[in-house]
Design a protein around this motif. Structure first.
Motif, PDB file in Angstrom:
ATOM      1  N   VAL A  45       0.817  -1.218   0.000  1.00 26.98           N
ATOM      2  CA  VAL A  45       0.000   0.000   0.000  1.00 26.98           C
ATOM      3  C   VAL A  45       0.850   1.267   0.000  1.00 26.98           C
ATOM      4  O   VAL A  45       0.579   2.204  -0.747  1.00 26.98           O
ATOM      5  CB  VAL A  45      -0.958   0.013   1.212  1.00 26.98           C
ATOM      6  N   PHE A  46       1.892   1.284   0.820  1.00 27.83           N
ATOM      7  CA  PHE A  46       2.668   2.498   1.011  1.00 27.83           C
ATOM      8  C   PHE A  46       3.915   2.530   0.136  1.00 27.83           C
ATOM      9  O   PHE A  46       4.461   1.490  -0.247  1.00 27.83           O
ATOM     10  CB  PHE A  46       3.079   2.649   2.475  1.00 27.83           C
ATOM     11  N   GLY A  47       4.381   3.736  -0.147  1.00 30.42           N
ATOM     12  CA  GLY A  47       5.635   3.955  -0.846  1.00 30.42           C
ATOM     13  C   GLY A  47       6.474   4.942  -0.066  1.00 30.42           C
ATOM     14  O   GLY A  47       6.064   5.444   0.999  1.00 30.42           O
ATOM     15  N   ARG A  48       7.677   5.255  -0.560  1.00 27.11           N
ATOM     16  CA  ARG A  48       8.585   6.197   0.105  1.00 27.11           C
ATOM     17  C   ARG A  48       8.977   7.313  -0.846  1.00 27.11           C
ATOM     18  O   ARG A  48       9.218   7.095  -2.033  1.00 27.11           O
ATOM     19  CB  ARG A  48       9.862   5.487   0.558  1.00 27.11           C
ATOM     20  N   SER A  49       9.068   8.509  -0.316  1.00 26.25           N
ATOM     21  CA  SER A  49       9.615   9.655  -1.028  1.00 26.25           C
ATOM     22  C   SER A  49      10.453  10.426  -0.028  1.00 26.25           C
ATOM     23  O   SER A  49       9.967  11.332   0.648  1.00 26.25           O
ATOM     24  CB  SER A  49       8.499  10.543  -1.606  1.00 26.25           C
ATOM     25  N   GLY A  50      11.735  10.027   0.090  1.00 24.65           N
ATOM     26  CA  GLY A  50      12.581  10.624   1.120  1.00 24.65           C
ATOM     27  C   GLY A  50      12.088  10.207   2.494  1.00 24.65           C
ATOM     28  O   GLY A  50      11.908   9.019   2.785  1.00 24.65           O
ATOM     29  N   ASP A  51      11.820  11.187   3.354  1.00 22.88           N
ATOM     30  CA  ASP A  51      11.312  10.903   4.695  1.00 22.88           C
ATOM     31  C   ASP A  51       9.789  10.797   4.729  1.00 22.88           C
ATOM     32  O   ASP A  51       9.206  10.541   5.783  1.00 22.88           O
ATOM     33  CB  ASP A  51      11.753  12.002   5.674  1.00 22.88           C
ATOM     34  N   ASN A  52       9.138  11.012   3.599  1.00 19.24           N
ATOM     35  CA  ASN A  52       7.679  10.952   3.540  1.00 19.24           C
ATOM     36  C   ASN A  52       7.216   9.591   3.031  1.00 19.24           C
ATOM     37  O   ASN A  52       7.867   8.963   2.204  1.00 19.24           O
ATOM     38  CB  ASN A  52       7.135  12.039   2.613  1.00 19.24           C
ATOM     39  N   LEU A  53       6.069   9.153   3.537  1.00 18.40           N
ATOM     40  CA  LEU A  53       5.404   7.972   3.012  1.00 18.40           C
ATOM     41  C   LEU A  53       4.344   8.423   2.018  1.00 18.40           C
ATOM     42  O   LEU A  53       3.793   9.527   2.144  1.00 18.40           O
ATOM     43  CB  LEU A  53       4.762   7.168   4.137  1.00 18.40           C
ATOM     44  N   THR A  54       4.051   7.611   1.036  1.00 16.75           N
ATOM     45  CA  THR A  54       3.060   7.956   0.018  1.00 16.75           C
ATOM     46  C   THR A  54       1.989   6.884  -0.038  1.00 16.75           C
ATOM     47  O   THR A  54       2.233   5.707   0.262  1.00 16.75           O
ATOM     48  CB  THR A  54       3.713   8.100  -1.368  1.00 16.75           C
ATOM     49  N   ILE A  55       0.790   7.290  -0.430  1.00 18.30           N
ATOM     50  CA  ILE A  55      -0.320   6.360  -0.577  1.00 18.30           C
ATOM     51  C   ILE A  55      -1.300   6.929  -1.597  1.00 18.30           C
ATOM     52  O   ILE A  55      -1.487   8.149  -1.682  1.00 18.30           O
ATOM     53  CB  ILE A  55      -1.038   6.116   0.784  1.00 18.30           C
ATOM     54  N   THR A  56      -1.887   6.055  -2.395  1.00 19.72           N
ATOM     55  CA  THR A  56      -2.938   6.444  -3.344  1.00 19.72           C
ATOM     56  C   THR A  56      -4.283   6.035  -2.773  1.00 19.72           C
ATOM     57  O   THR A  56      -4.502   4.856  -2.436  1.00 19.72           O
ATOM     58  CB  THR A  56      -2.719   5.779  -4.713  1.00 19.72           C
ATOM     59  N   VAL A  57      -5.209   7.031  -2.634  1.00 23.41           N
ATOM     60  CA  VAL A  57      -6.498   6.795  -1.983  1.00 23.41           C
ATOM     61  C   VAL A  57      -7.618   6.919  -3.020  1.00 23.41           C
ATOM     62  O   VAL A  57      -7.800   7.991  -3.609  1.00 23.41           O
ATOM     63  CB  VAL A  57      -6.739   7.806  -0.844  1.00 23.41           C
ATOM     64  N   PRO A  58      -8.364   5.861  -3.277  1.00 19.24           N
ATOM     65  CA  PRO A  58      -9.488   5.956  -4.225  1.00 19.24           C
ATOM     66  C   PRO A  58     -10.670   6.706  -3.607  1.00 19.24           C
ATOM     67  O   PRO A  58     -11.013   6.503  -2.438  1.00 19.24           O
ATOM     68  CB  PRO A  58      -9.833   4.498  -4.515  1.00 19.24           C
ATOM     69  N   VAL A  59     -11.300   7.592  -4.396  1.00 15.02           N
ATOM     70  CA  VAL A  59     -12.505   8.302  -3.972  1.00 15.02           C
ATOM     71  C   VAL A  59     -13.535   8.212  -5.097  1.00 15.02           C
ATOM     72  O   VAL A  59     -13.179   8.049  -6.273  1.00 15.02           O
ATOM     73  CB  VAL A  59     -12.220   9.784  -3.629  1.00 15.02           C
ATOM     74  N   THR A  60     -14.783   8.327  -4.733  1.00 12.81           N
ATOM     75  CA  THR A  60     -15.837   8.289  -5.746  1.00 12.81           C
ATOM     76  C   THR A  60     -15.980   9.646  -6.417  1.00 12.81           C
ATOM     77  O   THR A  60     -15.482  10.662  -5.922  1.00 12.81           O
ATOM     78  CB  THR A  60     -17.185   7.893  -5.122  1.00 12.81           C
ATOM     79  N   PHE A  61     -16.701   9.654  -7.544  1.00 16.05           N
ATOM     80  CA  PHE A  61     -16.926  10.912  -8.263  1.00 16.05           C
ATOM     81  C   PHE A  61     -17.692  11.905  -7.403  1.00 16.05           C
ATOM     82  O   PHE A  61     -17.387  13.092  -7.347  1.00 16.05           O
ATOM     83  CB  PHE A  61     -17.691  10.624  -9.562  1.00 16.05           C
ATOM     84  N   THR A  62     -18.682  11.410  -6.673  1.00 17.31           N
ATOM     85  CA  THR A  62     -19.491  12.310  -5.844  1.00 17.31           C
ATOM     86  C   THR A  62     -18.680  12.851  -4.664  1.00 17.31           C
ATOM     87  O   THR A  62     -18.858  14.005  -4.263  1.00 17.31           O
ATOM     88  CB  THR A  62     -20.739  11.581  -5.334  1.00 17.31           C
ATOM     89  N   GLU A  63     -17.806  12.034  -4.095  1.00 14.67           N
ATOM     90  CA  GLU A  63     -16.957  12.511  -2.991  1.00 14.67           C
ATOM     91  C   GLU A  63     -16.035  13.619  -3.479  1.00 14.67           C
ATOM     92  O   GLU A  63     -15.825  14.620  -2.779  1.00 14.67           O
ATOM     93  CB  GLU A  63     -16.132  11.360  -2.421  1.00 14.67           C
ATOM     94  N   ALA A  64     -15.469  13.459  -4.656  1.00 14.79           N
ATOM     95  CA  ALA A  64     -14.584  14.486  -5.198  1.00 14.79           C
ATOM     96  C   ALA A  64     -15.360  15.739  -5.582  1.00 14.79           C
ATOM     97  O   ALA A  64     -14.888  16.871  -5.387  1.00 14.79           O
ATOM     98  CB  ALA A  64     -13.841  13.938  -6.413  1.00 14.79           C
ATOM     99  N   ALA A  65     -16.560  15.559  -6.120  1.00 15.51           N
ATOM    100  CA  ALA A  65     -17.342  16.710  -6.584  1.00 15.51           C
ATOM    101  C   ALA A  65     -18.020  17.460  -5.443  1.00 15.51           C
ATOM    102  O   ALA A  65     -18.038  18.699  -5.419  1.00 15.51           O
ATOM    103  CB  ALA A  65     -18.397  16.240  -7.585  1.00 15.51           C
ATOM    104  N   LEU A  66     -18.558  16.726  -4.473  1.00 17.03           N
ATOM    105  CA  LEU A  66     -19.323  17.356  -3.400  1.00 17.03           C
ATOM    106  C   LEU A  66     -18.518  17.558  -2.117  1.00 17.03           C
ATOM    107  O   LEU A  66     -18.939  18.298  -1.230  1.00 17.03           O
ATOM    108  CB  LEU A  66     -20.558  16.496  -3.081  1.00 17.03           C
ATOM    109  N   GLY A  67     -17.357  16.884  -2.024  1.00 13.69           N
ATOM    110  CA  GLY A  67     -16.574  16.958  -0.797  1.00 13.69           C
ATOM    111  C   GLY A  67     -16.970  15.838   0.152  1.00 13.69           C
ATOM    112  O   GLY A  67     -18.100  15.343   0.108  1.00 13.69           O
ATOM    113  N   ALA A  68     -16.036  15.428   1.005  1.00  8.54           N
ATOM    114  CA  ALA A  68     -16.330  14.329   1.927  1.00  8.54           C
ATOM    115  C   ALA A  68     -15.226  14.214   2.969  1.00  8.54           C
ATOM    116  O   ALA A  68     -14.162  14.833   2.854  1.00  8.54           O
ATOM    117  CB  ALA A  68     -16.463  13.007   1.158  1.00  8.54           C
ATOM    118  N   GLU A  69     -15.510  13.457   4.000  1.00  7.01           N
ATOM    119  CA  GLU A  69     -14.505  13.073   4.983  1.00  7.01           C
ATOM    120  C   GLU A  69     -14.274  11.572   4.830  1.00  7.01           C
ATOM    121  O   GLU A  69     -15.209  10.785   4.942  1.00  7.01           O
ATOM    122  CB  GLU A  69     -14.956  13.408   6.401  1.00  7.01           C
TER     123      GLU A  69
END
Length: 394
Positions: free
Chosen positions: A285-309
């Motif tokens: 799940v996780f990757g590295r970029s220097g001292d930072n960890l990276t992750i790709t998080v899937p979201v739905t179209f409505t979550e991206a358009a309307l906002g969400a937690e």
């Protein structure tokens, strides 16, 4: 490192690199040869073990920029010729004594001035100088060799730190003869050729050159009844297991140095260092970029358009809540502070979460109807209008 090591050993040839080789080229050559000749991979092969020692010794000098410079300068001075000796100990073409210039006073151990003083003391055969200095060199404490090993860590172990068990094979004083090389109950005798100095002087016209004694191989001692365990060498291969702590935040391919964990020294000298090459397995799940960890998080179209937690996983602990604002585009990255890899100062990097807007592959009738209505409502907006306009303007 004694003077004769600098004069007689071509460390560049040992590693198979030119004198102009960069630090990276030297490191690459060393690692390749070390893997090939490492004692753990060649159990019982004395020739390859000796070759491994030569490779390690060459790397000790050439990988250290200061020691490499000293080595190059000493060999350049010797190879360039310095003229015939003058009466009183000076050298032709130079109005001073090289021993005074490089030997110094009050120097302790194997410093640069001692090594170059030894070189010119033996080269010009100054009265009493060569013998006295060579005798000191044979009994001077000598630092143990550095050792290189490898470990493979999981992604989490590398980020959080981990203690590993390492089985190391090194050369140390033979326990059967306490390093003398003589069979139990016997003692070595002083070499009559060099009188225990370990060096002999060879005349080359106007000057003399100091070299290891051929009879005692530079040890200063002769063994009449050799130890059956080490065959009179005074050295034996020993295996030990140590617990090595890999620090938190180590990256794939990083070289970790553990001071004093290498081969034991000689004549009371300090032990060498242990260098551990780390290999880190990738995470699902996780990757590295220097001292930072990276992750790709899937979201739905409505979550991206309307906002969400949304809930986002972290490497250790409970998931964190990430607020996605309305109108979030695909590929936007959010930063979660303090959830990355550990840094040297004790702080942590961040978690970089990049959203990936998912497009549904199948729609039911109700969803299709609603999306059709949405398309009709937004038909007047052309997201590519500006793109086409800018393309025509060029």
């Amino acid at each position: 490192m004694s003077t004769k090591d600098y004069l007689e050993k071509d460390y560049y040839a040992v590693l198979g690199v030119p004198k102009t080789a960069t630090a990276d080229e030297i490191k690459k050559a060393y690692r390749k040869l070390a893997r090939q000749y490492h004692p753990d991979a060649n159990q019982g092969d004395a020739a390859k073990e000796a070759r491994f020692k030569e490779i390690s010794e060459a790397n000790d000098v050439l990988s250290d920029s200061k020691r490499r410079k000293e080595y190059d300068e000493a060999r350049t001075l010797f190879g360039s010729g310095v003229g015939a000796p003058r009466p009183g100990g000076g050298s032709g073409g130079f109005p001073f004594d090289f021993g005074d210039l490089f030997g110094g006073t009050g120097q302790q151990g194997g410093s640069t001035s001692d090594r170059i003083g030894d070189l010119f003391g033996g080269l010009f055969n100054r009265g009493g100088g060569a013998g006295a200095r060579t005798t000191g060199a044979t009994t001077r404490p000598r630092r143990g060799q550095d050792i290189e090993s490898e470990v493979t860590l999981s992604f989490t172990e590398a980020v959080e730190g981990h203690t590993v068990s390492l089985r190391l094979t090194t050369s140390s004083a033979c326990k059967a003869c306490s390093g003398t090389g003589a069979k139990a109950g016997t003692t070595p005798r002083v070499c009559p050729t060099c009188e225990g100095t370990g060096a002999a002087s060879r005349n080359l016209g106007n000057f003399a050159f100091s070299e290891p004694c051929r009879d005692c191989k530079g040890r200063g001692l002769l063994v009449d009844d050799p130890c059956p365990v080490c065959d009179g060498s005074g050295r034996a291969k020993s295996t030990r297991t140590i617990q090595a702590r890999i620090p938190a935040g180590v990256a794939d391919g990083q070289r970790v140095k553990l001071k004093g964990k290498g081969a034991p020294g000689e004549n009371g000298g300090p032990a060498g260092d242990l260098y551990i090459q780390t290999h880190v397995k990738p995470h699902a799940v996780f990757g590295r970029s220097g001292d930072n960890l990276t992750i790709t998080v899937p979201v739905t179209f409505t979550e991206a358009a309307l906002g969400a937690e949304i809930k986002v996983p972290v490497l250790k602990g409970l998931p964190v809540t990430l607020r996605i604002p309305a109108g979030t585009p695909n590929g936007r990255t959010f930063r979660v502070r303090g959830r990355g890899a550990a840094r040297k100062d004790g702080t942590k990097g961040d978690l970089l979460a990049t959203v990936e807007v998912l497009v549904p592959k199948q729609l039911d009738d109700k969803s299709r109807e609603l999306l059709t209505e949405f398309r009709t409502a937004t038909a007047s907006e052309d997201p590519r209008a500006d793109l086409i306009q800018r393309a025509r303007s060029e």
